[in-house]
Write a protein that holds these residues in place. Sequence first.
Motif, PDB file in Angstrom:
ATOM      1  N   ASN A  57      48.407  64.949  -8.465  1.00  0.00           N
ATOM      2  CA  ASN A  57      48.183  64.835  -7.026  1.00  0.00           C
ATOM      3  C   ASN A  57      46.677  64.777  -6.777  1.00  0.00           C
ATOM      4  O   ASN A  57      46.096  65.648  -6.136  1.00  0.00           O
ATOM      5  CB  ASN A  57      48.834  66.013  -6.302  1.00  0.00           C
ATOM      6  CG  ASN A  57      48.934  65.773  -4.816  1.00  0.00           C
ATOM      7  OD1 ASN A  57      48.418  64.777  -4.293  1.00  0.00           O
ATOM      8  ND2 ASN A  57      49.582  66.668  -4.115  1.00  0.00           N
ATOM      9  N   ALA A  58      46.060  63.735  -7.328  1.00  0.00           N
ATOM     10  CA  ALA A  58      44.601  63.611  -7.318  1.00  0.00           C
ATOM     11  C   ALA A  58      44.017  63.605  -5.913  1.00  0.00           C
ATOM     12  O   ALA A  58      43.008  64.259  -5.652  1.00  0.00           O
ATOM     13  CB  ALA A  58      44.184  62.354  -8.067  1.00  0.00           C
ATOM     14  N   LEU A  77      39.118  60.609   0.839  1.00  0.00           N
ATOM     15  CA  LEU A  77      38.615  59.496   0.033  1.00  0.00           C
ATOM     16  C   LEU A  77      37.547  59.972  -0.954  1.00  0.00           C
ATOM     17  O   LEU A  77      37.563  59.600  -2.126  1.00  0.00           O
ATOM     18  CB  LEU A  77      38.046  58.408   0.947  1.00  0.00           C
ATOM     19  CG  LEU A  77      37.497  57.172   0.256  1.00  0.00           C
ATOM     20  CD1 LEU A  77      38.612  56.423  -0.471  1.00  0.00           C
ATOM     21  CD2 LEU A  77      36.831  56.248   1.275  1.00  0.00           C
ATOM     22  N   HIS A  78      36.630  60.801  -0.491  1.00  0.00           N
ATOM     23  CA  HIS A  78      35.585  61.291  -1.402  1.00  0.00           C
ATOM     24  C   HIS A  78      36.191  62.191  -2.478  1.00  0.00           C
ATOM     25  O   HIS A  78      35.778  62.134  -3.640  1.00  0.00           O
ATOM     26  CB  HIS A  78      34.469  62.018  -0.652  1.00  0.00           C
ATOM     27  CG  HIS A  78      33.271  62.218  -1.526  1.00  0.00           C
ATOM     28  ND1 HIS A  78      32.410  61.195  -1.829  1.00  0.00           N
ATOM     29  CD2 HIS A  78      32.828  63.297  -2.206  1.00  0.00           C
ATOM     30  CE1 HIS A  78      31.478  61.637  -2.650  1.00  0.00           C
ATOM     31  NE2 HIS A  78      31.705  62.909  -2.897  1.00  0.00           N
ATOM     32  N   GLY A  79      37.163  62.994  -2.097  1.00  0.00           N
ATOM     33  CA  GLY A  79      37.842  63.834  -3.078  1.00  0.00           C
ATOM     34  C   GLY A  79      38.499  63.002  -4.162  1.00  0.00           C
ATOM     35  O   GLY A  79      38.446  63.340  -5.354  1.00  0.00           O
ATOM     36  N   LYS A  80      39.090  61.900  -3.766  1.00  0.00           N
ATOM     37  CA  LYS A  80      39.729  61.004  -4.750  1.00  0.00           C
ATOM     38  C   LYS A  80      38.673  60.398  -5.680  1.00  0.00           C
ATOM     39  O   LYS A  80      38.913  60.261  -6.878  1.00  0.00           O
ATOM     40  CB  LYS A  80      40.525  59.921  -4.041  1.00  0.00           C
ATOM     41  CG  LYS A  80      41.252  59.031  -5.012  1.00  0.00           C
ATOM     42  CD  LYS A  80      42.597  58.634  -4.503  1.00  0.00           C
ATOM     43  CE  LYS A  80      43.178  57.605  -5.415  1.00  0.00           C
ATOM     44  NZ  LYS A  80      44.260  57.867  -6.139  1.00  0.00           N
ATOM     45  N   ASN A 109      38.730  60.715  -9.653  1.00  0.00           N
ATOM     46  CA  ASN A 109      38.737  59.536 -10.512  1.00  0.00           C
ATOM     47  C   ASN A 109      37.596  59.575 -11.529  1.00  0.00           C
ATOM     48  O   ASN A 109      37.782  59.203 -12.691  1.00  0.00           O
ATOM     49  CB  ASN A 109      38.678  58.248  -9.682  1.00  0.00           C
ATOM     50  CG  ASN A 109      39.989  57.948  -8.997  1.00  0.00           C
ATOM     51  OD1 ASN A 109      41.050  58.394  -9.424  1.00  0.00           O
ATOM     52  ND2 ASN A 109      39.932  57.196  -7.914  1.00  0.00           N
ATOM     53  N   ALA A 110      36.432  60.047 -11.107  1.00  0.00           N
ATOM     54  CA  ALA A 110      35.312  60.172 -12.047  1.00  0.00           C
ATOM     55  C   ALA A 110      35.645  61.196 -13.130  1.00  0.00           C
ATOM     56  O   ALA A 110      35.402  60.960 -14.325  1.00  0.00           O
ATOM     57  CB  ALA A 110      34.034  60.569 -11.303  1.00  0.00           C
ATOM     58  N   VAL A 112      36.132  60.868 -17.360  1.00  0.00           N
ATOM     59  CA  VAL A 112      35.519  61.766 -18.341  1.00  0.00           C
ATOM     60  C   VAL A 112      36.588  62.345 -19.261  1.00  0.00           C
ATOM     61  O   VAL A 112      36.447  62.336 -20.490  1.00  0.00           O
ATOM     62  CB  VAL A 112      34.713  62.891 -17.647  1.00  0.00           C
ATOM     63  CG1 VAL A 112      34.307  63.979 -18.636  1.00  0.00           C
ATOM     64  CG2 VAL A 112      33.487  62.314 -16.943  1.00  0.00           C
ATOM     65  N   VAL A 113      37.666  62.854 -18.673  1.00  0.00           N
ATOM     66  CA  VAL A 113      38.733  63.458 -19.484  1.00  0.00           C
ATOM     67  C   VAL A 113      39.330  62.417 -20.434  1.00  0.00           C
ATOM     68  O   VAL A 113      39.561  62.715 -21.611  1.00  0.00           O
ATOM     69  CB  VAL A 113      39.825  64.086 -18.585  1.00  0.00           C
ATOM     70  CG1 VAL A 113      41.035  64.507 -19.399  1.00  0.00           C
ATOM     71  CG2 VAL A 113      39.256  65.292 -17.823  1.00  0.00           C
TER      72      VAL A 113
END
Length: 157
Positions: A22-23, A65-68, A72-73, A77-78
Amino acid sequence: MSILTQDDKQNIRDVWAKVFENAEENGKVVVIRLFVDHPETKKYFKNFKNIATEEELEKNARVKLHGKKVMNALNEVVENMDDWGAVVEILTPLAEKHKDVHKVGVHNFKLLFEVIINVYKDALGASFTPPICESWRKVFKLLFDFLEAFYTNTSES
């Protein structure tokens, strides 16, 4: 990412699998928590700096939107934990934009990483064990050390 053991990487992937399901919502929670815990960080966001209440932040589509974007960044990395070169390629443009365009001090990344850990603790409860927490602290230390070096090495002296 040599300080990460295989156990660390598995801990990170296990938590991430839950969080990234639930990104959008989890990213929104992280951004709001950053603004609540560290209100001084809102000044870097022209669209958020005048939002006074947590309820208004909850309803703001740009917060989501910024949280997404943050999620995503982190997902990139993961997904690339076994390839530090790929992580550097992910972080470099992000660091450039935050340093040169948005004028965000590098210490704000440390605040963000701590907020993320606190959100995980709250969301996952007892399943976010001390060893799992330590794995996340290690990966965030690696990321912060890179960002700090980038900011230092690209400073105009």
